[in-house]
Design an enzyme around this catalytic site. Structure first.
Site, PDB file in Angstrom:
ATOM      1  N   HIS A  20       1.478   9.109   2.247  1.00 28.77           N
ATOM      2  CA  HIS A  20       1.781   7.912   1.458  1.00 28.77           C
ATOM      3  C   HIS A  20       3.222   7.465   1.645  1.00 28.77           C
ATOM      4  O   HIS A  20       3.507   6.271   1.819  1.00 28.77           O
ATOM      5  CB  HIS A  20       1.497   8.193  -0.016  1.00 28.77           C
ATOM      6  CG  HIS A  20       1.540   6.980  -0.884  1.00 28.77           C
ATOM      7  ND1 HIS A  20       2.722   6.452  -1.367  1.00 28.77           N
ATOM      8  CD2 HIS A  20       0.563   6.181  -1.365  1.00 28.77           C
ATOM      9  CE1 HIS A  20       2.461   5.386  -2.106  1.00 28.77           C
ATOM     10  NE2 HIS A  20       1.159   5.202  -2.121  1.00 28.77           N
ATOM     11  N   PHE A  21       4.174   8.373   1.562  1.00 30.45           N
ATOM     12  CA  PHE A  21       5.598   8.125   1.806  1.00 30.45           C
ATOM     13  C   PHE A  21       6.233   7.155   0.804  1.00 30.45           C
ATOM     14  O   PHE A  21       7.280   6.579   1.108  1.00 30.45           O
ATOM     15  CB  PHE A  21       5.831   7.596   3.224  1.00 30.45           C
ATOM     16  CG  PHE A  21       5.816   8.649   4.287  1.00 30.45           C
ATOM     17  CD1 PHE A  21       6.342   9.909   4.040  1.00 30.45           C
ATOM     18  CD2 PHE A  21       5.278   8.393   5.531  1.00 30.45           C
ATOM     19  CE1 PHE A  21       6.321  10.902   5.011  1.00 30.45           C
ATOM     20  CE2 PHE A  21       5.254   9.376   6.516  1.00 30.45           C
ATOM     21  CZ  PHE A  21       5.773  10.630   6.254  1.00 30.45           C
ATOM     22  N   ASP A  22       5.634   6.955  -0.358  1.00 33.28           N
ATOM     23  CA  ASP A  22       6.257   6.068  -1.356  1.00 33.28           C
ATOM     24  C   ASP A  22       5.798   6.469  -2.751  1.00 33.28           C
ATOM     25  O   ASP A  22       5.292   5.645  -3.513  1.00 33.28           O
ATOM     26  CB  ASP A  22       5.919   4.608  -1.067  1.00 33.28           C
ATOM     27  CG  ASP A  22       6.857   3.644  -1.787  1.00 33.28           C
ATOM     28  OD1 ASP A  22       7.889   4.106  -2.317  1.00 33.28           O
ATOM     29  OD2 ASP A  22       6.564   2.435  -1.840  1.00 33.28           O
ATOM     30  N   ILE A  23       5.976   7.730  -3.107  1.00 31.32           N
ATOM     31  CA  ILE A  23       5.574   8.237  -4.417  1.00 31.32           C
ATOM     32  C   ILE A  23       6.689   7.921  -5.405  1.00 31.32           C
ATOM     33  O   ILE A  23       7.760   8.534  -5.378  1.00 31.32           O
ATOM     34  CB  ILE A  23       5.310   9.752  -4.366  1.00 31.32           C
ATOM     35  CG1 ILE A  23       4.378  10.098  -3.216  1.00 31.32           C
ATOM     36  CG2 ILE A  23       4.748  10.233  -5.687  1.00 31.32           C
ATOM     37  CD1 ILE A  23       2.996   9.534  -3.346  1.00 31.32           C
ATOM     38  N   ASN A  71       4.776   2.972  -8.488  1.00 34.08           N
ATOM     39  CA  ASN A  71       3.522   2.928  -7.740  1.00 34.08           C
ATOM     40  C   ASN A  71       2.426   3.768  -8.378  1.00 34.08           C
ATOM     41  O   ASN A  71       1.410   4.039  -7.735  1.00 34.08           O
ATOM     42  CB  ASN A  71       3.748   3.395  -6.303  1.00 34.08           C
ATOM     43  CG  ASN A  71       4.569   2.405  -5.506  1.00 34.08           C
ATOM     44  OD1 ASN A  71       4.602   1.218  -5.816  1.00 34.08           O
ATOM     45  ND2 ASN A  71       5.249   2.886  -4.481  1.00 34.08           N
TER      46      ASN A  71
END
Length: 707
Positions: free
Chosen positions: A454-457, A461
């Site tokens: 995912h790289f955007d926790i 989000n």
């Protein structure tokens, strides 16, 4: 959350001008430029040969005139002189034919294979000069705008490129006015033989999105029979709400087009595919798609019919734009639910929202991820009845519809997100445990079954639904926003989205794993934060695939610490936001701006100070259990950084430690540990804060947020 994506062609408002215009030509690579120079040299040689032939023909004509005069003067002399003149005339004629033959040979070399004219046209060409094409890419055999389209083959795909503005206009005018194809004269007969006819294919070359403002309101132009779908990578939704990109205009050939910045880095994404009712031929080598798959689909879905590609078929209803795109009310900015660097979110109705992305690559990635998650989750476990048909699978939010023309995706609507949730109570700790267990399960499913990171926790989000009778209780949580998501390296060159709307296939970009583009700076895992501080060009340390999931769960631990601080600080939420969170985000904006401006050293310096705030969070919540975290981080900074950076780090850490005191949370931590759910969350946070170096990423992810 900025992402340094490659520069794409952007569109701008047309303003008050009423004259249509076409985009400028794309820059070509050096190989194409060399081929162009060869064509120009061949055309120049052919023109020089023709001019020489014309000069020789003029000399022959003058010789004939002189011959008549000489014959009149020499009627009484012997016939030897006449024989001499006749011989000279024959030599001149032979010279003319020789030049003409050389011209025809040069012209044949310039033409593509199979396009040489028959003997009759060769003779006709001998009697008229060859006019070189004004198009830099046009065929030497014809100067018509139709030949402004040529096939360009690159290492990634095949594509068609436009030559110049005039060529694009002539092609579109011929399409919209029903004009005959300039190649029809030779399409039936080539090389003296008839070619077999094939089913009609519709060329779907990428064209810029067009807009027109009429009286302050967007005018939606009717599409023509030939659907030249706009698939610009950077159609600017960023120009403001309420502005809808329009298809091409009417049959007059004039277009309302926006300005396009041509950049050589966008060439790999320029593509052209052809389709009919039986097949979709793509610009991806060895890949053809079946459009009949769309007949049984209502949502994006993964169709694993080929072992080489992961194809997600994206259907679109005929009335989708009427029911979705034109139904969104963007007249008042107060209606907007959210806005970020990748797009905006607007309400559609009580149960759905619409995400308007700034770039088509964002929409393509979103629907591909949605189809992958939906299909892989279908075989894992049965969906809860409350989530059937909502697009939420295994704690992951997916898109239920898509429109490339307006760059829109449709999603389920939630009450709020964790960042904006302002009701935190220890009495609802059981609901918080369920929420974070759902998120941890979603991350593990995404990494293990879908093989995507995912790289955007971030708390922004994580979407949540709350109990309307008890707003502190979280009923449901889901992870969203796949803008920074990247597939595992073994999925490179295999991820493709096929769109019913345009009859095209779009490849998902390969993973790059640049650390500066992964994660929000304030929630980046500590091992990756350290690597980025030492080297702004560093990439994800792929020593094993388990590192991806460990990194994701470490980022989720940072989100958990963010929420625990709100829950446990006795000063209240307002004081936490103005003090603790303000320090955490103080340098995050500077890091994002430096990244956007390409100042990687400044970005690294800002991340160093963010590391001090992250360390203070852990020390505040863990108390004496956080001493190892502090000492290890200080030793790392002193060993790797310069003296001035060490002093800056210590000053900011001292500032943070004065605001984040363990005394503010100590009593509530004791109450938290008195419950089983609170003990579970506290231990989960302790385990994630123990991941402080690169080697810790090789651990077992089952030990983090265990089931």
């Amino acid at each position: 959350m900025s992402s340094a994506l490659r520069s794409r062609a952007r569109s701008a408002s047309l303003g008050t001008t009423t004259q249509g215009w076409d985009p400028p030509p794309l820059r070509r690579p050096s190989r194409a430029r060399r081929r162009q120079w060869m064509r120009e040299a061949a055309q120049a040689a052919a023109q020089a040969a023709v001019q020489a032939a014309q000069a020789a023909a003029a000399q022959v004509a003058q010789a004939h005139v002189d011959e008549d005069e000489v014959v009149d003067l020499m009627t009484d002399e012997a016939g030897g002189g006449v024989t001499t003149l006749t011989t000279l005339s024959s030599v001149s004629t032979t010279t003319v034919l020789g030049h003409a033959t050389f011209s025809a040979c040069v012209r044949s070399d310039v033409m593509r294979d199979g396009e040489k004219e028959d003997a009759a046209s060769d003779k006709e060409n001998q009697r008229r000069p060859v006019v070189p094409s004004t198009s830099s890419r046009g065929s030497a055999a014809s100067g018509d705008g139709y030949h402004g389209l040529r096939c360009r083959e690159t290492s990634a795909m095949w594509s068609f490129e436009y030559d110049r503005d005039g060529d694009v206009t002539s092609v579109r005018r011929a399409l919209f006015t029903g004009g005959s194809d300039p190649s029809d004269s030779v399409s039936g007969v080539r090389g003296g033989r008839k070619r077999p006819l094939r089913p009609p294919l519709v060329s779907l070359a990428r064209t810029p999105l067009c807009r027109r403002r009429v009286g302050g309101v967007d005018a939606v132009l009717e599409e023509n029979d030939v659907e030249l779908r706009a698939e610009s990578q950077d159609s600017a939704v960023a120009s403001g709400p309420g502005r809808v990109p329009q298809p091409l205009s009417g049959s007059s050939g004039e277009e309302s087009a926006t300005a396009v910045e041509a950049d050589s880095t966008s060439h790999d994404d320029v593509h052209c595919t052809c389709s009919n009712d039986q097949i979709i031929t793509t610009s991806i080598r060895g890949l053809t798609c079946d459009p009949r798959m769309f007949l049984r689909l209502t949502h994006p879905e993964l169709c694993e019919l080929s072992i080489s590609y992961l194809l997600v078929y994206v259907p679109k209803e005929d009335d989708f734009c009427h029911k979705i795109c034109y139904a969104v009310d963007m007249s008042d900015e107060s209606y907007r639910l959210g806005q970020g660097s990748f797009g905006e979110v607007w309400p559609l109705d009580r149960y759905r929202v619409v995400k308007v992305a700034r770039k088509h690559s964002e929409t393509v990635l979103t629907v591909w991820m949605s189809g992958l998650i939906r299909t892989r989750a279908a075989g894992e476990q049965q969906q809860p009845p409350s989530l059937v048909g909502t697009g939420v699978h295994r704690g992951l939010l997916t898109a239920t519809g898509c429109c490339l023309l307006h760059n829109v995706t449709v999603h389920r609507r939630f009450h709020t997100d964790m960042f904006h949730h302002d009701q935190w109570k220890l009495a609802c700790i059981d609901s918080y445990r369920r929420a974070f267990c759902t998120l941890a399960d979603a991350i593990k499913f995404l990494n293990h079954q879908c093989r995507v990171c995912h790289f955007d926790i971030t708390p922004m989000n994580v979407l949540i639904d709350v109990n309307p009778h008890n707003p502190s209780e979280i009923v449901r949580a889901a992870l969203c926003d796949y803008s920074l998501s990247e597939p595992y390296p073994d999925y490179n060159e295999r991820c493709v989205a096929v769109f019913q709307e345009t009859g095209t296939a779009r490849r998902i970009p390969n993973c790059s794993h640049r650390l500066r583009e992964c994660y929000h700076p304030a929630f980046r895992p500590m091992p990756l934060q350290k690597l980025l501080i030492c080297d702004p060009h560093a990439r994800f340390p792929v020593a094993g695939l388990r590192r991806y999931c460990m990194s994701e769960l470490s980022a989720l631990g940072n989100v958990l610490g963010f929420c625990l601080m709100r829950l446990l600080d006795r000063r209240g939420l307002d004081e936490v936001r103005m003090g603790t969170e303000a320090l955490l985000f103080k340098h995050a904006g500077a890091a994002c701006r430096a990244l956007e401006n390409g100042k990687l050293t400044h970005c690294s310096d800002a991340c160093l100070l963010i590391l001090a705030a992250q360390m203070s969070y852990g020390a505040c919540l863990l108390g004496e259990h956080g001493a190892a975290l502090v000492s290890h981080t200080l030793r790392f900074v002193e060993a790797k950084m310069s003296s001035c950076r060490v002093r800056a780090f210590r000053r900011f850490y001292h500032e943070c430690s004065q605001t984040m005191l363990h005394e503010y949370v100590r009593k509530n931590v004791e109450r938290l540990l008195a419950t089983s759910d609170g003990l579970y969350l506290y231990n989960a946070f302790r385990r994630t804060t123990s991941i402080i170096c690169e080697e810790d990423l090789d651990g077992d992810c089952r030990q983090l947020f265990p089931e």
